[in-house]
Enzyme design. Structure first.
Site, PDB file in Angstrom:
ATOM      1  N   HIS A  61      -3.501  -4.681  -0.187  1.00 38.42           N
ATOM      2  CA  HIS A  61      -2.914  -3.656   0.671  1.00 38.42           C
ATOM      3  C   HIS A  61      -2.088  -4.304   1.781  1.00 38.42           C
ATOM      4  O   HIS A  61      -2.391  -5.416   2.228  1.00 38.42           O
ATOM      5  CB  HIS A  61      -4.006  -2.804   1.312  1.00 38.42           C
ATOM      6  N   GLU A  63      -1.916  -3.797   4.968  1.00 36.66           N
ATOM      7  CA  GLU A  63      -2.638  -4.161   6.188  1.00 36.66           C
ATOM      8  C   GLU A  63      -3.376  -5.484   6.044  1.00 36.66           C
ATOM      9  O   GLU A  63      -3.435  -6.285   6.977  1.00 36.66           O
ATOM     10  CB  GLU A  63      -3.670  -3.081   6.549  1.00 36.66           C
TER      11      GLU A  63
END
Length: 167
Positions: A61, A63
């Site tokens: 992901h 993040e």
């Protein structure tokens, strides 16, 4: 102690636009267009965009990449004075990464009714049962962030429909 934003509205918009630029990198390679950046003292120290399809790794992901790079830049796992900007409300894994890295402030664009854990389904980032909490603010450039995702999935469905018609 409840945290407050340390950023101006102009800074929030500028940094969210940088996260959007990361999301567009994902879109160009047929990944879900989600982007994230980590900021420390006004400087971007971490960037990331989704790479799940390319890596075939569920943890790829935006993040997580941005947090990893920021920790490397600071040579420290603690991001206590940092802000994280992401185009979509964080999932449980990413919220957990933010808590574990002690990110001070989290800003996101579009809300995620199916998996958001920064206020929609729950708010892991401000849960008082954890030993760390972050300031959270959603809806920054929400229309633009949401349109990236809506347009991406609309195009994907159209491609799938066309491919099935050609079979």
């Amino acid at each position: 102690m409840e945290r407050e934003s340390r950023l101006t509205e102009e800074e929030k918009l500028f940094f969210m636009q940088e996260a959007i630029n990361e999301a567009k990198k994902a879109e160009k390679i047929a990944e879900v267009p989600i982007g994230a950046i980590v900021v420390c003292q006004g400087v971007i120290i971490g960037r990331g965009h989704n790479l799940r399809e390319h890596s075939q790794d569920a943890t790829s992901h935006a993040e997580m990449f941005a947090i990893r790079e920021a920790c490397q830049q600071l040579n420290n796992w603690r991001l206590e004075d940092c802000q994280l900007f992401v185009t979509l409300e964080p999932c449980p894994m990413c919220s957990g990464g933010m808590l574990l890295s002690r990110v001070a402030e989290v800003y996101f664009g579009a809300y995620d009714p199916k998996g958001g854990t920064a206020g929609t389904l729950m708010n892991l980032l401000t849960d008082e049962r954890f030993n760390h909490r972050a300031y959270v603010e959603g809806g920054i450039l929400e229309t633009e962030c949401g349109a990236l995702l809506t347009d991406f999935f609309r195009e994907l469905r159209a491609k799938k429909k066309k491919a099935s018609q050609n079979e």
